[in-house]
Design a protein around this motif. Structure first.
Motif, PDB file in Angstrom:
ATOM      1  N   PRO A 164      98.131 -36.193  69.234  1.00 55.07           N
ATOM      2  CA  PRO A 164      99.417 -36.256  69.373  1.00 55.07           C
ATOM      3  C   PRO A 164     100.317 -35.354  70.535  1.00 55.07           C
ATOM      4  O   PRO A 164     100.839 -36.225  70.264  1.00 55.07           O
ATOM      5  CB  PRO A 164      99.426 -34.934  68.359  1.00 55.07           C
ATOM      6  N   GLU A 165      99.842 -35.171  71.575  1.00 57.08           N
ATOM      7  CA  GLU A 165      99.891 -34.314  72.458  1.00 57.08           C
ATOM      8  C   GLU A 165     100.711 -36.065  73.834  1.00 57.08           C
ATOM      9  O   GLU A 165     100.709 -35.467  74.986  1.00 57.08           O
ATOM     10  CB  GLU A 165      99.471 -33.678  72.868  1.00 57.08           C
ATOM     11  N   LEU A 219     107.595 -34.531  68.377  1.00 63.66           N
ATOM     12  CA  LEU A 219     106.930 -35.060  67.451  1.00 63.66           C
ATOM     13  C   LEU A 219     106.207 -34.025  65.560  1.00 63.66           C
ATOM     14  O   LEU A 219     105.637 -33.439  66.002  1.00 63.66           O
ATOM     15  CB  LEU A 219     105.631 -35.920  68.422  1.00 63.66           C
ATOM     16  N   ARG A 275     105.609 -34.270  60.972  1.00 65.41           N
ATOM     17  CA  ARG A 275     104.606 -35.093  60.011  1.00 65.41           C
ATOM     18  C   ARG A 275     105.064 -34.276  58.945  1.00 65.41           C
ATOM     19  O   ARG A 275     105.240 -33.247  58.743  1.00 65.41           O
ATOM     20  CB  ARG A 275     103.384 -35.464  60.304  1.00 65.41           C
ATOM     21  N   ILE A 293     104.254 -31.293  65.096  1.00 66.64           N
ATOM     22  CA  ILE A 293     102.402 -31.300  65.299  1.00 66.64           C
ATOM     23  C   ILE A 293     102.628 -31.243  66.796  1.00 66.64           C
ATOM     24  O   ILE A 293     101.199 -31.100  67.363  1.00 66.64           O
ATOM     25  CB  ILE A 293     101.838 -32.473  64.547  1.00 66.64           C
ATOM     26  N   PHE A 353     105.200 -39.444  59.951  1.00 63.40           N
ATOM     27  CA  PHE A 353     106.084 -39.130  61.296  1.00 63.40           C
ATOM     28  C   PHE A 353     106.654 -39.635  61.647  1.00 63.40           C
ATOM     29  O   PHE A 353     107.525 -40.499  61.815  1.00 63.40           O
ATOM     30  CB  PHE A 353     104.219 -40.049  62.751  1.00 63.40           C
ATOM     31  N   LEU A 405      98.118 -42.396  66.328  1.00 61.39           N
ATOM     32  CA  LEU A 405      98.619 -41.047  65.212  1.00 61.39           C
ATOM     33  C   LEU A 405      97.852 -41.749  63.641  1.00 61.39           C
ATOM     34  O   LEU A 405      97.287 -40.715  63.327  1.00 61.39           O
ATOM     35  CB  LEU A 405      99.936 -40.780  65.008  1.00 61.39           C
ATOM     36  N   TRP A 436      94.059 -40.811  63.887  1.00 61.86           N
ATOM     37  CA  TRP A 436      93.901 -40.023  64.502  1.00 61.86           C
ATOM     38  C   TRP A 436      94.292 -39.018  62.848  1.00 61.86           C
ATOM     39  O   TRP A 436      93.153 -37.745  62.846  1.00 61.86           O
ATOM     40  CB  TRP A 436      94.738 -38.960  65.333  1.00 61.86           C
ATOM     41  N   SER A 437      95.198 -38.960  62.555  1.00 56.62           N
ATOM     42  CA  SER A 437      95.053 -38.608  60.868  1.00 56.62           C
ATOM     43  C   SER A 437      94.533 -38.898  60.849  1.00 56.62           C
ATOM     44  O   SER A 437      93.284 -38.301  58.860  1.00 56.62           O
ATOM     45  CB  SER A 437      96.762 -39.071  60.288  1.00 56.62           C
TER      46      SER A 437
END
Length: 516
Positions: free
Chosen positions: A24-25, A42, A44, A49, A72, A94, A97-98
């Motif tokens: 996320p960063e 950002l 969710r 997050i 998101f 994203l 990643w999720s």
């Protein structure tokens, strides 16, 4: 695809290979640099997050970045909105990643469940190897503190043997166990966790605080105890207990509940067997106290039998030879079972002690009355027929609240010897009158307790009654005495359809076979 979008995908892929925590960063950093925003957030759902930039004034625009099942969103302060390629790349990174995070959580949950199953198996083996509550408590607290990384732990059980009888549910909320202050720490690791009042008042939902965790040990009989932990250790210090820790501890408590209830059942079974052995010994002693054989005076025959409705009974009979004649005793003390048997034995011992020193049956009955008044509670007494049979067939007797005894003459006529006073040991200051009757040749004396006369019919509930007993005695007046005794017991058993006796049954029969 532009450079910003490629940078998002490449950096996200690199972060994924390194563990994925910073995706996320990385996405937000690329968006912030590409759009020229001063501050970006950002999120969710309702969770933030990642943040970027140092803040500042300006209009805030919100952009939805829905990726797969996750909603998101992006908030930008100043700058431009990300172009389509950057938005697509952000969504892709994203979403990936999720999915990886969900997979990690699923794997962690699976490993945790496997760990719980293995832990439960291990603690079940340990707890199943003992039937001592103290050892169960010690094993529980040692396993719980080790598996949940707690510095302190303890198990509360009722003090002494009270834990076997206190586990009764009183209703919703706090159960009776420990509420009376009898609950103590049965095992402890580290230091104290709960106070006595907290253990007693622990709600059914348990206790979950950052630094403390406690659950009730609940079985089929209700609450059996409490297990509590404190100070969960992690790398670098302490961490708060979580709901999953409470669930795990509750699983351990359930295993302990099974072990404790097995211990309860085992102890109760041992106590029951010990009591049964003691009652068997008491029954044997009582049988030994009763006459094992009868030496009837010349010209007489005697037979007797007693059947307690339990292992031991409150009926008593005896025959004691004295210079004044043969003392014949048949009695029934209040109650049943062991208490009645103890009182019956005391009464029999008193008869044997006093019979040879009392000059007549009136004195004997009076002394027995005083003995029971002095040695038994107010609600305990005995009905008693006691008589002295002389060699000529003369019977002097006292009937203290006892059932009417039966005399059957040789010609088949009968009479009843009724009570001449209240039961022994019931009322102070009572005098007992002596009555007499003659047992001529062929006469039959039948003494019995109310286990016969009050035996209920299995069909109508009607009592067997004295009349049936008289008729049976008249009909069998010439039969051998042992046969007569058998027929009386058989007739009552037939009348009650073989149902268990509700009271002790004792029968004493004396026949005069020849005049001296």
């Amino acid at each position: 695809m532009n450079d910003a979008a490629l940078r998002v995908l490449e950096n996200a892929e690199r972060q994924s290979r390194e563990g994925g925590a910073g995706v996320p960063e990385v996405v937000l950093d690329a968006i912030g640099q590409a759009t020229g925003t001063r501050h970006a957030v950002l999120g969710r759902g309702g969770e933030i997050i990642a943040r970027w930039g140092g803040g500042g004034e300006g209009a805030v625009s919100r952009i939805e970045l829905t990726a797969g099942r996750d909603a998101f969103w992006l908030e930008l302060t100043g700058g431009n909105e990300p172009d389509r390629a950057l938005s697509v790349a952000a969504r892709t990174a994203l979403a990936s990643w999720s999915m990886r995070e969900e997979l990690k959580k699923a794997r962690f949950a699976e490993r945790r469940r496997l760990w719980e199953v293995e832990s439960l198996r291990a603690i079940a083996e340990v707890l199943g190897g003992t039937l001592e509550p103290a050892q169960i408590a010690e094993s529980l607290v040692l396993h719980a503190t080790a598996l949940l990384d707690a510095r302190r732990g303890e198990v509360w059980l009722p003090e002494g043997s009270a834990w076997r009888y206190s586990a009764q549910v009183e209703g919703p909320g706090v159960t009776g166990l420990c509420a009376d202050g009898s609950c103590v720490v049965a095992a402890r690791v580290g230091g104290p966790v709960l106070g006595a009042a907290e253990a007693a008042g622990l709600a059914d939902a348990g206790l979950l605080e950052d630094g403390r965790l406690a659950v009730a040990i609940v079985g089929r009989r209700g609450r059996l105890g409490v297990v509590a932990l404190a100070e969960r250790e992690v790398r670098g210090g302490l961490a708060a207990f979580a709901c999953t820790d409470a669930e795990t501890l509750q699983l351990f408590a359930s295993q302990a509940a099974v072990a404790l209830e097995n211990a309860v059942l085992h102890k109760e079974d041992m106590d029951r067997r010990l009591l049964e052995r003691e009652i068997e010994v008491a029954a044997a002693v009582q049988r030994e106290l009763l006459p094992r054989g009868f030496t009837a005076p010349p010209g007489f025959e005697i037979a007797a039998r007693t059947e307690p409705c339990r292992h031991v009974g409150g009926d008593v009979y005896d025959l004691v030879e004295t210079p004044g004649g043969l003392v014949i005793l048949a009695g029934d003390v209040t109650g049943k079972g062991v208490p009645a048997a103890l009182m019956a034995s005391s009464l029999q011992a008193a008869v044997r002690l006093l019979a040879r020193s009392c000059s007549d049956v009136h004195s004997l009955a009076s002394q027995l009355h005083l003995h029971l008044l002095a040695t038994t509670p107010e609600n305990k007494f005995a009905t008693l027929f006691v008589g002295v049979l002389g060699s000529g067939g003369r019977l002097s007797y006292v009937s203290a609240g006892h059932n009417p005894s039966i005399v059957v003459k040789g010609d088949g006529t009968s009479e009843l010897l009724h009570s001449s006073g209240p039961p022994l040991g019931l009322l102070p200051g009572v005098a007992y009158d002596t009555a007499t009757t003659e047992l001529n040749e062929g006469s039959l004396l039948v003494l019995y307790t109310d286990g016969f006369s009050e035996a209920p019919s299995a069909t109508t509930g009607e009592d067997y009654g004295v009349e049936r007993l008289v008729s049976l005695a008249v009909e069998n007046r010439t039969a051998p005495l042992d046969s007569l005794v058998d027929r009386v017991f058989q007739d009552v058993a037939s009348f009650t359809a073989g149902q268990p006796a509700h009271d002790d049954r004792t029968l004493v029969v004396v026949r005069r076979v020849a005049a001296s």
